[in-house]
Design a protein around this motif. Structure first.
Motif, mmCIF file in Angstrom:
data_model
loop_
_atom_site.group_PDB
_atom_site.id
_atom_site.type_symbol
_atom_site.label_atom_id
_atom_site.label_comp_id
_atom_site.label_asym_id
_atom_site.label_seq_id
_atom_site.Cartn_x
_atom_site.Cartn_y
_atom_site.Cartn_z
ATOM 1 N N GLN A 45 77.553 14.621 53.646
ATOM 2 C CA GLN A 45 77.138 13.229 53.769
ATOM 3 C C GLN A 45 76.123 13.061 54.904
ATOM 4 O O GLN A 45 75.177 12.268 54.780
ATOM 5 C CB GLN A 45 78.347 12.328 54.001
ATOM 6 N N ILE A 46 76.313 13.792 55.996
ATOM 7 C CA ILE A 46 75.348 13.760 57.095
ATOM 8 C C ILE A 46 73.999 14.267 56.608
ATOM 9 O O ILE A 46 72.951 13.676 56.895
ATOM 10 C CB ILE A 46 75.841 14.573 58.307
ATOM 11 N N LEU A 47 74.009 15.362 55.859
ATOM 12 C CA LEU A 47 72.758 15.898 55.329
ATOM 13 C C LEU A 47 72.040 14.875 54.450
ATOM 14 O O LEU A 47 70.817 14.718 54.536
ATOM 15 C CB LEU A 47 73.019 17.174 54.534
ATOM 16 N N GLN A 48 72.793 14.174 53.620
ATOM 17 C CA GLN A 48 72.187 13.156 52.759
ATOM 18 C C GLN A 48 71.631 12.017 53.606
ATOM 19 O O GLN A 48 70.526 11.523 53.341
ATOM 20 C CB GLN A 48 73.194 12.620 51.740
ATOM 21 N N ALA A 49 72.358 11.597 54.623
ATOM 22 C CA ALA A 49 71.882 10.524 55.499
ATOM 23 C C ALA A 49 70.617 10.944 56.238
ATOM 24 O O ALA A 49 69.705 10.136 56.436
ATOM 25 C CB ALA A 49 72.981 10.127 56.486
ATOM 26 N N VAL A 50 70.538 12.218 56.627
ATOM 27 C CA VAL A 50 69.327 12.729 57.279
ATOM 28 C C VAL A 50 68.159 12.675 56.295
ATOM 29 O O VAL A 50 67.067 12.217 56.652
ATOM 30 C CB VAL A 50 69.546 14.160 57.820
ATOM 31 N N ARG A 51 68.400 13.120 55.065
ATOM 32 C CA ARG A 51 67.336 13.068 54.053
ATOM 33 C C ARG A 51 66.887 11.630 53.808
ATOM 34 O O ARG A 51 65.706 11.364 53.602
ATOM 35 C CB ARG A 51 67.802 13.708 52.744
ATOM 36 N N ASP A 52 67.843 10.698 53.848
ATOM 37 C CA ASP A 52 67.551 9.285 53.615
ATOM 38 C C ASP A 52 67.014 8.587 54.871
ATOM 39 O O ASP A 52 66.627 7.415 54.802
ATOM 40 C CB ASP A 52 68.808 8.548 53.149
ATOM 41 N N ARG A 53 67.042 9.303 55.993
ATOM 42 C CA ARG A 53 66.619 8.741 57.291
ATOM 43 C C ARG A 53 67.407 7.489 57.646
ATOM 44 O O ARG A 53 66.870 6.502 58.151
ATOM 45 C CB ARG A 53 65.121 8.467 57.295
ATOM 46 N N ASP A 54 68.714 7.557 57.392
ATOM 47 C CA ASP A 54 69.628 6.435 57.631
ATOM 48 C C ASP A 54 70.330 6.650 58.973
ATOM 49 O O ASP A 54 71.410 7.238 59.042
ATOM 50 C CB ASP A 54 70.627 6.351 56.479
ATOM 51 N N ASP A 55 69.713 6.157 60.041
ATOM 52 C CA ASP A 55 70.234 6.388 61.387
ATOM 53 C C ASP A 55 71.648 5.849 61.581
ATOM 54 O O ASP A 55 72.475 6.491 62.229
ATOM 55 C CB ASP A 55 69.306 5.782 62.441
ATOM 56 N N ALA A 56 71.927 4.669 61.055
ATOM 57 C CA ALA A 56 73.252 4.077 61.222
ATOM 58 C C ALA A 56 74.319 4.946 60.556
ATOM 59 O O ALA A 56 75.385 5.199 61.137
ATOM 60 C CB ALA A 56 73.281 2.664 60.654
ATOM 61 N N ALA A 57 74.042 5.425 59.356
ATOM 62 C CA ALA A 57 74.997 6.291 58.662
ATOM 63 C C ALA A 57 75.173 7.612 59.406
ATOM 64 O O ALA A 57 76.297 8.115 59.520
ATOM 65 C CB ALA A 57 74.544 6.547 57.227
ATOM 66 N N ILE A 58 74.080 8.160 59.939
ATOM 67 C CA ILE A 58 74.168 9.415 60.692
ATOM 68 C C ILE A 58 75.089 9.235 61.883
ATOM 69 O O ILE A 58 75.977 10.066 62.129
ATOM 70 C CB ILE A 58 72.769 9.895 61.138
ATOM 71 N N ARG A 59 74.907 8.151 62.648
ATOM 72 C CA ARG A 59 75.757 7.906 63.828
ATOM 73 C C ARG A 59 77.224 7.784 63.431
ATOM 74 O O ARG A 59 78.103 8.373 64.061
ATOM 75 C CB ARG A 59 75.300 6.650 64.560
ATOM 76 N N THR A 60 77.498 7.020 62.380
ATOM 77 C CA THR A 60 78.877 6.816 61.935
ATOM 78 C C THR A 60 79.503 8.126 61.470
ATOM 79 O O THR A 60 80.639 8.459 61.843
ATOM 80 C CB THR A 60 78.920 5.782 60.796
ATOM 81 N N LEU A 61 78.765 8.879 60.677
ATOM 82 C CA LEU A 61 79.282 10.146 60.146
ATOM 83 C C LEU A 61 79.480 11.179 61.259
ATOM 84 O O LEU A 61 80.462 11.932 61.237
ATOM 85 C CB LEU A 61 78.360 10.684 59.058
ATOM 86 N N LEU A 62 78.572 11.230 62.224
ATOM 87 C CA LEU A 62 78.746 12.153 63.348
ATOM 88 C C LEU A 62 79.987 11.799 64.159
ATOM 89 O O LEU A 62 80.723 12.689 64.603
ATOM 90 C CB LEU A 62 77.508 12.169 64.245
ATOM 91 N N ALA A 63 80.241 10.514 64.338
ATOM 92 C CA ALA A 63 81.459 10.093 65.039
ATOM 93 C C ALA A 63 82.697 10.531 64.266
ATOM 94 O O ALA A 63 83.673 11.020 64.854
ATOM 95 C CB ALA A 63 81.450 8.575 65.241
ATOM 96 N N ASP A 64 82.664 10.381 62.949
ATOM 97 C CA ASP A 64 83.783 10.827 62.115
ATOM 98 C C ASP A 64 83.973 12.337 62.226
ATOM 99 O O ASP A 64 85.105 12.820 62.339
ATOM 100 C CB ASP A 64 83.560 10.465 60.645
ATOM 101 N N LEU A 65 82.864 13.070 62.185
ATOM 102 C CA LEU A 65 82.948 14.529 62.241
ATOM 103 C C LEU A 65 83.495 15.002 63.578
ATOM 104 O O LEU A 65 84.354 15.880 63.623
ATOM 105 C CB LEU A 65 81.578 15.159 61.985
ATOM 106 N N THR A 66 83.033 14.430 64.664
ATOM 107 C CA THR A 66 83.489 14.902 65.978
ATOM 108 C C THR A 66 84.966 14.637 66.203
ATOM 109 O O THR A 66 85.605 15.348 66.974
ATOM 110 C CB THR A 66 82.663 14.276 67.124
ATOM 111 N N ALA A 67 85.518 13.659 65.515
ATOM 112 C CA ALA A 67 86.950 13.381 65.646
ATOM 113 C C ALA A 67 87.800 14.507 65.066
ATOM 114 O O ALA A 67 88.915 14.758 65.521
ATOM 115 C CB ALA A 67 87.296 12.065 64.965
#
Length: 85
Positions: A45-67
């Motif tokens: 999902q992070i990879l897709q958000a990066v491809r989509d250049r969706d900064d908000a989704a990247i931040r949210t997904l990274l927070a989920d991943l680090t947990a």
């Protein structure tokens, strides 16, 4: 240095990325050995958000991943991001 039996690595930088021994890390979309399916799914999902250049989704997904992430999961994310370039 290349010529001493070492890999030239990306762009001839004299090194090649490798997974750390003992962490169960294996390059590729399968992810680290024993990784939770949710970790692999979040990385994709992070990879897709990066491809989509969706900064908000990247931040949210990274927070989920680090947990839930361990070192192997973070290295997997790095490997997958590098593969998309």
């Amino acid at each position: 240095m290349p010529g001493r039996g070492e890999a030239a690595g990306p762009a001839g930088l004299g090194w090649a990325p490798a997974g750390p021994a003992g962490l169960g890390w294996a390059p590729g979309p399968a992810g680290p050995a024993g990784a939770q399916p949710s970790v692999r799914e979040t990385v994709e999902q992070i990879l897709q958000a990066v491809r989509d250049r969706d900064d908000a989704a990247i931040r949210t997904l990274l927070a989920d991943l680090t947990a839930a992430a361990d070192t192997a999961a973070l290295l997997y994310l790095r490997e997958r991001l590098d593969a998309t370039q």
